[in-house]
Scaffold this active site. Structure first.
Site, PDB file in Angstrom:
ATOM      1  N   THR B 145      54.193  41.045  41.938  1.00  0.00           N
ATOM      2  CA  THR B 145      52.825  41.305  42.377  1.00  0.00           C
ATOM      3  C   THR B 145      51.900  41.656  41.207  1.00  0.00           C
ATOM      4  O   THR B 145      52.194  42.559  40.426  1.00  0.00           O
ATOM      5  CB  THR B 145      52.830  42.482  43.377  1.00  0.00           C
ATOM      6  OG1 THR B 145      53.725  42.142  44.429  1.00  0.00           O
ATOM      7  CG2 THR B 145      51.454  42.734  43.937  1.00  0.00           C
ATOM      8  N   GLU B 146      50.803  40.923  41.101  1.00  0.00           N
ATOM      9  CA  GLU B 146      49.800  41.128  40.055  1.00  0.00           C
ATOM     10  C   GLU B 146      50.432  41.165  38.661  1.00  0.00           C
ATOM     11  O   GLU B 146      50.011  41.918  37.784  1.00  0.00           O
ATOM     12  CB  GLU B 146      48.986  42.415  40.305  1.00  0.00           C
ATOM     13  CG  GLU B 146      48.291  42.476  41.661  1.00  0.00           C
ATOM     14  CD  GLU B 146      47.193  41.435  41.817  1.00  0.00           C
ATOM     15  OE1 GLU B 146      46.725  40.903  40.810  1.00  0.00           O
ATOM     16  OE2 GLU B 146      46.838  41.145  42.978  1.00  0.00           O
TER      17      GLU B 146
END
Lengths: 376, 406
Positions: B145-146
């Site tokens: 994530t990110e």
């Protein structure tokens, strides 16, 4: 060094800021190794202190208030106290006399003359400032006696210093300014004790009690908050023509035990009330600006404010709500009460945000506007 | 030869409805289906459909010389299946060309790694299963994530069988080194693909900025920059919503993209590859990231999600519910808890307005303020906690267990 402080009151007997000031000052002085003899009139309640020698003088005074009716009685008590004070203090040895306000100036000056010790007179307030249109000449004379004979004067602000010079003709060269510290925590503890608040959360309304300020919406929201969160008190600071109606409303809503009407709060006291509150609410129906919002934010208190206020354009770290939407208002107040991390985050960011809103900046912008008008 | 990798991240969160304290315990829905549908359909119209169409055209036109890579979150797929199933078909068509690589990630676009390794692995496996079912595809490269990354994350991802992982090409661990090479993670044999943030952000953030000195950005100018970049690989990683959503159609972003391949391929030393190609390349060095990094904000750390007290409070509460979720054994509640893990929810609570404000604001247009976002989220968690307790208490009391409070 040994200091003779001629005072007026000391905890637990306190009627105003002077008692608090003397308590905090003597505590700090003794911590710094200064011997303090603190003298005050003997009253009903016994005063005790383990860090300072307290001397109570007299048979037990009841000074009453100094309005015109009781003036003679009041004057008599003051004279008695001052006479006893001189007699008693001659048994003590000290290096300097520190007299707190006009009530003891008479004795202070006589003690100075007898002992040859230097006299410091402390100006907490002067009669001209209390009652500018109708000062009581008796008090003004006492003040003059003290300040003219003092070797040094401590004024609690530059404003006070200016008044001493302009109103009483005191020599400015012998006045030093020492500000009073606001001991917020003490104030809060005392306030909570006196009003039986315990550890309740506090939600504050501060403003006149007029229709356009929306105090009735505040109470309606309070009712909804109380349904979900019991340990809370709603303070209403201010007076106005809606007061009787609001009291009735609180009773009708069944929350009279949760609402406290504080009456008028003087300007200089306001910051203390913001600071003890967990939430400040401005429910105005219409509010051209709402300077109290900035004051509350500056004091670090999260705010729930009406969208119908100028301040809501300025402060981003705030909850904004339509004044009529009491459900939402209650929801936002509840959020701040239930989630302290959010309240702290809002408080921190709010303080940062309004830093640029200084009077200096406002003057600059106003000058810019003038220039625009003049030079186009 | 310098390989150009264009990798797009496709994601939409399940946004929460306005959930007041008065809703707690009242059986109110957590997620705002109407709002989510509205935003999803808008993004489909403005971005997903036209972008997929364009990429498919380009892939066909260049007969394998143009390749792209995608990661698609589980929360996006769920919403596509519900609101616009044609989009699934559209992505399947792209994958079928054989010129599209897919990356795995956590199903819920979550900060699950910070919750527990077990939860993280479960969500990765869920995503893997989803891609297997929808695309019959088994990704070899992972994107957390990110682009949240650290040595430890790399090791965990390696253990799950991946050959490569994505991270930000950030100077604090690159030092003097260029992001334009393939590296290896410190402590585990997994290849590290670093985003060239400057060249990526030229498209995703600066493309339509009028006060940028390179404005307007044309495909031939950009291709010239790529051609002039030293190194073996240029990783252009960005949100897919760049096309049409962040950069509107009117900015010319689609025309830019349409013409980019011809200008890039005009240089003999440039070509497009899918991200899997990079696995075969030799790592030139090892990168040591003993702390968490990400591709978010100016700080490239976790502060976009765990930067303030509200975010920490909310995340800790979410994390603390893990043991309740396990004990409650309720599929619906577990799904709700996992949807709440989607990083966007905590991102909305970010108060770093002053420097990164615009970007945060863009992603949280439906949220009135970070304070609202926090309060809403906490109210939902309170409700969820109550529901979990209601499941746990009757069951466990049979066995004489007493649930501990949080």
């Amino acid at each position: 060094m040994r200091v003779l402080i001629l005072g007026w009151e000391f905890p637990p007997y306190i009627t105003g800021g002077l008692g608090v000031y003397c308590y905090e000052l003597t505590k700090q002085l003794s911590a710094k190794g200064i011997d303090v003899i603190y003298v005050l009139p003997k009253r009903m309640k016994k005063v005790r202190s383990d860090f300072v020698k307290v001397v109570e003088v007299g048979p037990g005074f009841e000074f009453g208030s100094y309005n015109e009716k009781e003036a003679m009685v009041f004057k008599g008590s003051i004279e008695d106290y001052n006479n006893l004070l001189v007699k008693r203090c001659l048994h003590e040895s000290f290096d300097v006399i520190h007299a707190q306000d006009w009530m003891v100036f008479d004795a202070a000056v006589r003690l100075k003359k007898i002992t040859g010790k230097p006299l410091i007179c402390h100006a907490h307030a002067i009669e001209y400032m209390r009652t500018p249109h109708d000062p009581w000449s008796y008090i003004v004379e006492k003040e003059k006696t003290g300040y003219y004979n003092a070797d040094l004067i401590i004024a609690n602000s530059y404003y006070m210093k200016r008044n001493l010079v302009e109103k009483l003709g005191v020599d400015p060269r012998k006045i030093v300014v020492i500000y009073n510290a606001v001991d917020q925590e003490r104030f809060e503890q005392q306030f909570r004790r006196e009003h039986g608040l315990g550890n309740s959360k506090i939600v504050l309304y501060l403003g006149r009690l007029f229709v356009q300020k929306g105090p009735d919406y505040f109470l309606n929201a309070a009712k909804k908050v109380v349904e979900r969160f019991r340990n809370v008190k709603f303070l209403i600071a201010g007076t106005g023509d809606m007061l009787p109606q609001l009291i009735k409303q609180a009773i009708d809503l069944g929350i009279s035990d949760k609402v406290m009407f504080l009456g008028f709060v003087p300007e200089e006291e306001k910051p203390k009330y913001y600071a003890i509150s967990d939430v400040y609410v401005l429910p105005s129906v219409s509010e051209p600006f709402g300077i109290t919002v900035l004051e509350a934010v500056a004091a670090g208190t999260p705010v729930v404010i009406s969208k119908e206020s100028g301040a809501s354009e300025v402060v981003r770290s705030a909850f904004k709500v339509d004044f009529w939407d009491v459900n939402k208002m209650a929801e936002l107040i509840l959020g701040l009460l239930m989630y302290p991390p959010m309240a702290r985050e809002m408080s921190r960011n709010g303080k940062k945000e309004i830093k640029h809103l200084t009077w200096d900046k406002i003057a600059e912008e106003t000058i810019k506007a003038y220039k625009m008008a003049v030079y186009g | 030869m310098t390989h150009v990798v264009m990798y797009f991240h496709v994601h939409q969160p399940h946004r929460l409805r306005q959930y007041s304290v008065f809703d707690i315990g009242n059986g109110t829905e957590y997620f705002d289906k109407k709002l989510n549908k509205e935003i999803f359909l808008r993004a489909a119209r403005k971005c997903y459909f036209p972008s997929n169409r364009l990429l498919l055209d380009l892939i066909e036109k260049y007969e394998g010389k143009f390749k792209v890579s995608f990661s698609i979150t589980g929360t996006w797929i769920e919403q596509a299946q519900e609101f616009e199933p044609e989009l699934i078909q559209s992505f399947q068509d792209l994958v079928k060309t054989g010129h599209v690589d897919l990356l795995d990630e956590t199903y819920y676009h979550s900060l699950a790694y910070l919750i527990s390794e077990e939860e993280f692995k479960e969500q990765v496996k869920m995503h893997r299963k989803l891609f297997k079912e929808l695309f019959n595809y088994k990704p070899k490269v992972f994107r957390n994530t990110e682009a949240m990354y650290s040595n430890d994350i790399a090791r965990t991802v390696k253990d799950l069988g991946y050959k490569g992982i994505v991270a930000e090409g950030w100077h604090s661990y690159l030092g003097w080194r260029s992001p334009n090479y393939v590296y290896q993670a410190k402590g585990s044999k997994i290849k590290l693909f670093l985003r060239n943030y400057k060249l990526s952000d030229d498209i995703s953030f600066r493309f339509s900025t009028p006060y940028w000195e390179e404005f307007p950005l044309t495909a031939d100018k950009y291709a010239a920059w790529l051609a002039a970049s030293p190194g073996e690989v240029i990783n252009l990683f960005m949100d897919y919503e760049t096309f049409g959503e962040h950069q509107w159609k009117e900015t010319g972003i689609f025309d830019f993209m349409r013409h980019l391949p011809e200008h890039v391929l005009a240089y003999e030393h440039l070509d497009f590859v899918g991200i899997n190609e990079l696995i075969k390349m030799k790592a030139v060095d090892e990168i040591d990231v003993p702390y968490y990094s990400s591709w978010a904000d100016m700080d490239r750390d976790l502060s976009a999600w765990l930067g303030n007290e509200m975010q920490k409070t909310a995340f800790n509460k979410l994390k603390a519910l893990e043991s309740y979720v396990k004990r409650a054994r309720d599929i619906k509640l577990k799904e709700a808890w996992r949807r709440l893990q989607t990083s966007d929810h905590i991102y909305y609570m970010c108060t770093k307005w002053w420097s990164d404000g615009d970007i945060h604001k863009y992603f949280s247009e439906h949220v009135e303020s970070p304070y609202y976002a926090f309060m809403n989220f906490m109210n939902v968690l309170q409700d969820l906690e109550g529901k979990l307790m209601a499941k746990i208490i009757p069951r466990e009391s049979e066995y004489g267990e007493i649930p501990t409070s949080l």
